[in-house]
Scaffold this active site. Structure first.
Site, mmCIF file in Angstrom:
data_model
loop_
_atom_site.group_PDB
_atom_site.id
_atom_site.type_symbol
_atom_site.label_atom_id
_atom_site.label_comp_id
_atom_site.label_asym_id
_atom_site.label_seq_id
_atom_site.Cartn_x
_atom_site.Cartn_y
_atom_site.Cartn_z
ATOM 1 N N GLY A 1 -15.621 3.133 3.836
ATOM 2 C CA GLY A 1 -14.462 3.954 3.521
ATOM 3 C C GLY A 1 -13.631 3.260 2.351
ATOM 4 N N GLN A 2 -14.606 2.423 1.484
ATOM 5 C CA GLN A 2 -13.536 2.175 0.199
ATOM 6 C C GLN A 2 -13.403 3.117 -0.570
ATOM 7 O OE1 GLN A 2 -15.857 -0.879 -2.028
ATOM 8 N NE2 GLN A 2 -14.242 -1.015 -3.417
ATOM 9 N N SER A 3 -12.200 3.418 -1.031
ATOM 10 C CA SER A 3 -11.583 4.688 -1.961
ATOM 11 C C SER A 3 -11.255 3.939 -3.342
ATOM 12 C CB SER A 3 -10.459 5.087 -1.029
ATOM 13 O OG SER A 3 -9.510 4.430 -0.982
ATOM 14 N N ASN B 1 -12.723 -3.427 2.656
ATOM 15 C CA ASN B 1 -13.546 -2.484 2.814
ATOM 16 C C ASN B 1 -14.739 -2.487 1.563
ATOM 17 O OD1 ASN B 1 -12.455 -1.396 4.934
ATOM 18 N ND2 ASN B 1 -10.821 -0.175 3.837
ATOM 19 N N ASP C 1 0.930 -1.198 -0.064
ATOM 20 C CA ASP C 1 0.062 -0.154 0.126
ATOM 21 C C ASP C 1 1.140 1.192 -0.079
ATOM 22 O OD1 ASP C 1 -3.250 0.435 0.947
ATOM 23 O OD2 ASP C 1 -1.845 2.176 1.106
ATOM 24 N N HIS D 1 -10.151 -5.232 -3.258
ATOM 25 C CA HIS D 1 -8.860 -5.713 -2.821
ATOM 26 C C HIS D 1 -8.997 -6.078 -1.370
ATOM 27 C CE1 HIS D 1 -9.551 -1.601 -2.266
ATOM 28 N NE2 HIS D 1 -8.993 -1.583 -1.025
ATOM 29 N N LEU D 2 -7.874 -6.860 -0.960
ATOM 30 C CA LEU D 2 -8.008 -7.286 0.521
ATOM 31 C C LEU D 2 -6.717 -6.788 1.243
ATOM 32 C CD1 LEU D 2 -8.291 -11.154 1.344
ATOM 33 C CD2 LEU D 2 -6.501 -9.727 2.259
ATOM 34 N N HIS D 3 -6.962 -5.899 2.262
ATOM 35 C CA HIS D 3 -5.651 -5.275 2.863
ATOM 36 C C HIS D 3 -5.089 -6.572 3.896
ATOM 37 C CE1 HIS D 3 -6.787 -1.122 2.284
ATOM 38 N NE2 HIS D 3 -7.948 -1.654 2.050
HETATM 39 P P1 AMP Z 1 -9.661 1.206 0.470
HETATM 40 O O1 AMP Z 1 -9.807 2.628 1.214
HETATM 41 O O2 AMP Z 1 -10.083 -0.085 1.073
HETATM 42 O O3 AMP Z 1 -10.376 1.338 -0.788
HETATM 43 O O4 AMP Z 1 -8.123 1.188 0.005
HETATM 44 C C1 AMP Z 1 -7.544 1.506 -1.078
HETATM 45 C C2 AMP Z 1 -5.960 1.421 -0.456
HETATM 46 O O5 AMP Z 1 -5.326 1.708 -1.853
HETATM 47 C C3 AMP Z 1 -5.571 2.805 0.398
HETATM 48 O O6 AMP Z 1 -5.140 1.959 1.505
HETATM 49 C C4 AMP Z 1 -4.594 3.429 -0.516
HETATM 50 O O7 AMP Z 1 -3.256 4.080 0.176
HETATM 51 C C5 AMP Z 1 -4.092 2.247 -1.643
HETATM 52 N N1 AMP Z 1 -3.616 2.933 -2.585
HETATM 53 C C6 AMP Z 1 -4.270 3.923 -3.546
HETATM 54 N N2 AMP Z 1 -3.657 3.949 -4.661
HETATM 55 C C7 AMP Z 1 -2.351 3.351 -4.605
HETATM 56 C C8 AMP Z 1 -1.269 3.252 -5.350
HETATM 57 N N3 AMP Z 1 -1.443 3.734 -6.583
HETATM 58 N N4 AMP Z 1 -0.328 2.461 -4.880
HETATM 59 C C9 AMP Z 1 -0.486 1.546 -3.903
HETATM 60 N N5 AMP Z 1 -1.609 1.770 -3.055
HETATM 61 C C10 AMP Z 1 -2.616 2.683 -3.418
#
Ligand code: AMP
Length: 118
Positions: A92-94, A86, A29, A99-101
């Site tokens: 808070g999915q962004s 998420n 990440d 994806h799995l953290h």
């Molecule tokens: P979520 O909030 O669960 O959708 O997680 C998205 C994650 O993607 C966040 O923790 C971001 O820091 C990460 N992220 C976004 N863009 C990138 C990128 N270009 N490379 C690596 N991680 C990223």
């Protein structure tokens, strides 16, 4: 497709790759919230867990088993780790590519406090 994770998977955007096979790609990440913070991402674009179907059982199992193996590779299999998916606004999915953290390398509170990790 204008998806940041698709671009990483296609090699069009840089990322710190850790593992890749025919189903998933794993990378660090870019804004880690714990000492170990990796993302296990299906190579096929799925918007979120809500899009997953019966036919994706193998993919989901593979994501979790891959996370287990990467946790061992990172040396946190015994100290502990957490897997987080998420899904949607309230979680808070962004990035809208499933994806799995995989987070660990420190003590993590549970249950989460309001605002934690945000
Ligand atoms: P979520 O909030 O669960 O959708 O997680 C998205 C994650 O993607 C966040 O923790 C971001 O820091 C990460 N992220 C976004 N863009 C990138 C990128 N270009 N490379 C690596 N991680 C990223």
């Amino acid at each position: 497709m204008n998806c940041v994770f698709c671009q990483i998977i296609e090699g069009k955007l840089p990322a710190r790759l850790v593992y890749r096979d025919e189903l998933v790609t794993v990378f660090h990440d870019r804004a880690p919230i714990t000492p170990v913070h990796l993302l296990v991402v299906p190579n096929r674009h799925l918007e979120s867990l809500n899009q997953v179907q019966e036919a994706d059982r193998e993919l989901l199992g593979h994501m979790i088993l891959t996370a287990q193996q990467i946790a061992a590779q990172m040396g946190i299999q015994h100290s502990g780790y957490r897997l987080v998916i998420n899904t949607g606004r309230d979680a808070g999915q962004s990035v809208f590519h499933l994806h799995l953290h995989l987070i660990g390398g420190t003590r993590m509170a549970f249950p989460l406090q309001p605002g934690e990790f945000s």
